[in-house]
Design a protein around this motif. Structure first.
Motif, PDB file in Angstrom:
ATOM      1  N   ASP A  17      -4.817  50.334  20.536  1.00 20.03           N
ATOM      2  CA  ASP A  17      -5.140  49.320  21.915  1.00 20.03           C
ATOM      3  C   ASP A  17      -6.639  49.016  21.836  1.00 20.03           C
ATOM      4  N   GLU A  18      -7.314  50.469  22.195  1.00 18.85           N
ATOM      5  CA  GLU A  18      -8.869  50.312  22.095  1.00 18.85           C
ATOM      6  C   GLU A  18      -9.704  49.550  20.957  1.00 18.85           C
ATOM      7  N   CYS A  19      -8.503  49.793  19.577  1.00 16.80           N
ATOM      8  CA  CYS A  19      -9.126  48.971  18.411  1.00 16.80           C
ATOM      9  C   CYS A  19      -8.858  47.359  18.850  1.00 16.80           C
ATOM     10  N   ARG A  20      -7.925  47.247  19.324  1.00 15.68           N
ATOM     11  CA  ARG A  20      -8.248  45.779  19.228  1.00 15.68           C
ATOM     12  C   ARG A  20      -8.257  44.893  20.495  1.00 15.68           C
ATOM     13  N   VAL A  24     -11.339  41.988  19.900  1.00 15.95           N
ATOM     14  CA  VAL A  24     -11.250  41.178  20.515  1.00 15.95           C
ATOM     15  C   VAL A  24     -12.908  40.346  20.805  1.00 15.95           C
ATOM     16  N   LYS A  25     -13.320  41.186  21.422  1.00 18.95           N
ATOM     17  CA  LYS A  25     -14.670  41.228  22.257  1.00 18.95           C
ATOM     18  C   LYS A  25     -15.432  40.407  20.927  1.00 18.95           C
ATOM     19  N   MET A  26     -15.339  41.105  19.656  1.00 20.62           N
ATOM     20  CA  MET A  26     -15.890  41.026  18.955  1.00 20.62           C
ATOM     21  C   MET A  26     -16.102  39.357  18.071  1.00 20.62           C
ATOM     22  N   VAL A  27     -15.038  39.356  18.414  1.00 21.05           N
ATOM     23  CA  VAL A  27     -14.558  37.725  18.049  1.00 21.05           C
ATOM     24  C   VAL A  27     -15.050  36.941  18.789  1.00 21.05           C
ATOM     25  N   ILE A  28     -15.289  36.982  20.471  1.00 22.75           N
ATOM     26  CA  ILE A  28     -15.412  36.295  21.104  1.00 22.75           C
ATOM     27  C   ILE A  28     -17.010  36.462  21.287  1.00 22.75           C
ATOM     28  N   ILE A  29     -17.642  37.024  21.290  1.00 24.26           N
ATOM     29  CA  ILE A  29     -18.827  37.020  21.163  1.00 24.26           C
ATOM     30  C   ILE A  29     -19.630  37.042  19.678  1.00 24.26           C
ATOM     31  N   ASN A  30     -19.380  36.533  18.635  1.00 27.87           N
ATOM     32  CA  ASN A  30     -19.944  36.107  17.814  1.00 27.87           C
ATOM     33  C   ASN A  30     -19.243  35.006  17.461  1.00 27.87           C
ATOM     34  N   GLU A  31     -18.344  34.333  18.374  1.00 32.40           N
ATOM     35  CA  GLU A  31     -17.013  33.027  18.037  1.00 32.40           C
ATOM     36  C   GLU A  31     -16.750  33.426  16.656  1.00 32.40           C
ATOM     37  N   PHE A  32     -16.175  33.475  15.695  1.00 32.21           N
ATOM     38  CA  PHE A  32     -15.864  33.509  15.174  1.00 32.21           C
ATOM     39  C   PHE A  32     -14.329  32.725  15.255  1.00 32.21           C
ATOM     40  N   PHE A  59      -2.739  34.636  16.402  1.00 27.93           N
ATOM     41  CA  PHE A  59      -2.100  34.950  16.911  1.00 27.93           C
ATOM     42  C   PHE A  59      -2.227  35.337  18.793  1.00 27.93           C
ATOM     43  N   THR A  60      -2.070  36.687  18.081  1.00 28.39           N
ATOM     44  CA  THR A  60      -1.919  38.142  18.954  1.00 28.39           C
ATOM     45  C   THR A  60      -3.327  38.248  19.616  1.00 28.39           C
ATOM     46  N   ILE A  61      -5.076  37.968  18.196  1.00 30.74           N
ATOM     47  CA  ILE A  61      -5.671  37.730  18.358  1.00 30.74           C
ATOM     48  C   ILE A  61      -6.080  36.285  19.611  1.00 30.74           C
ATOM     49  N   MET A  62      -6.063  35.731  19.442  1.00 33.49           N
ATOM     50  CA  MET A  62      -6.297  34.399  20.662  1.00 33.49           C
ATOM     51  C   MET A  62      -4.844  35.012  21.804  1.00 33.49           C
ATOM     52  N   ARG A  63      -3.951  34.937  21.773  1.00 32.43           N
ATOM     53  CA  ARG A  63      -3.487  35.511  23.325  1.00 32.43           C
ATOM     54  C   ARG A  63      -4.258  36.770  23.732  1.00 32.43           C
ATOM     55  N   ASP A  64      -4.726  37.868  22.992  1.00 30.26           N
ATOM     56  CA  ASP A  64      -5.619  38.713  23.831  1.00 30.26           C
ATOM     57  C   ASP A  64      -6.980  38.282  23.883  1.00 30.26           C
ATOM     58  N   LYS A  67      -6.116  36.100  27.930  1.00 24.65           N
ATOM     59  CA  LYS A  67      -5.829  37.835  28.628  1.00 24.65           C
ATOM     60  C   LYS A  67      -6.908  38.359  29.157  1.00 24.65           C
ATOM     61  N   LEU A  68      -8.128  37.737  28.151  1.00 25.41           N
ATOM     62  CA  LEU A  68      -9.804  39.462  28.597  1.00 25.41           C
ATOM     63  C   LEU A  68      -9.892  38.229  29.369  1.00 25.41           C
ATOM     64  N   TYR A  69     -10.274  36.724  29.169  1.00 24.09           N
ATOM     65  CA  TYR A  69     -10.499  35.685  30.352  1.00 24.09           C
ATOM     66  C   TYR A  69     -10.136  35.999  31.412  1.00 24.09           C
ATOM     67  N   ILE A  70      -8.867  35.756  31.673  1.00 28.43           N
ATOM     68  CA  ILE A  70      -8.614  35.785  32.995  1.00 28.43           C
ATOM     69  C   ILE A  70      -8.417  37.520  33.813  1.00 28.43           C
ATOM     70  N   GLU A  71      -8.903  37.816  33.267  1.00 28.00           N
ATOM     71  CA  GLU A  71      -8.842  39.256  33.721  1.00 28.00           C
ATOM     72  C   GLU A  71     -10.291  39.537  34.431  1.00 28.00           C
ATOM     73  N   GLU A  72     -11.428  38.807  33.507  1.00 21.02           N
ATOM     74  CA  GLU A  72     -13.205  38.992  33.680  1.00 21.02           C
ATOM     75  C   GLU A  72     -12.810  37.705  34.498  1.00 21.02           C
ATOM     76  N   ASN A  73     -12.445  37.279  34.738  1.00 23.00           N
ATOM     77  CA  ASN A  73     -12.187  35.466  35.366  1.00 23.00           C
ATOM     78  C   ASN A  73     -11.617  36.103  36.962  1.00 23.00           C
TER      79      ASN A  73
END
Length: 118
Positions: A17-20, A24-32, A59-64, A67-73
């Motif tokens: 879970d931590e790796c996942r 997700v944060k890597m995809v967001i930060i680097n705009e992958f 699709f899992t990364i997209m959902r994650d 989910k992170l956006y909703i939590e941070e919001n």
């Protein structure tokens, strides 16, 4: 005298879970793109670094990410509830000719500490 050159071993646990979450944060930060983790280079890198890590689908990364956006919001909404805000914007154009606008919010919390959302 020999103590300075001695190393210590530390047990490091593996958490899927931590790796996942970090992926997700890597995809967001680097705009992958969401299909980044399906590339041969990332698969080779991931298998070398941690063979136990089962790479999630795009699709899992997209959902994650959502989910992170909703939590941070919600975390940000809670932090600024009842506060007066100072908004600062900046705009720029990328090398690919894509326009971006960045919004920074500053406020002083109830303990008189300067906070921001950047």
């Amino acid at each position: 005298m020999g103590d300075q050159n001695e190393g210590t071993l530390k047990e490091i646990g593996y958490s899927y879970d931590e790796c996942r979450q970090v992926l997700v944060k890597m995809v967001i930060i680097n705009e992958f793109p969401f299909n980044f983790m399906e590339g041969k280079g990332f698969i080779l890198f991931s298998r070398t670094m941690q063979p136990k890590f089962d790479i999630p689908s795009r699709f899992t990364i997209m959902r994650d990410c959502l989910k992170l956006y909703i939590e941070e919001n919600e975390r940000l909404r809670t932090a600024i509830r009842g506060q007066r805000l100072c908004l600062i914007t900046d705009t720029w154009t990328s090398i690919q000719n894509i326009n971006y606008m960045y919004l920074i919010t500053h406020w002083i919390d109830n303990e008189w500490n300067l906070q921001n959302n950047s």
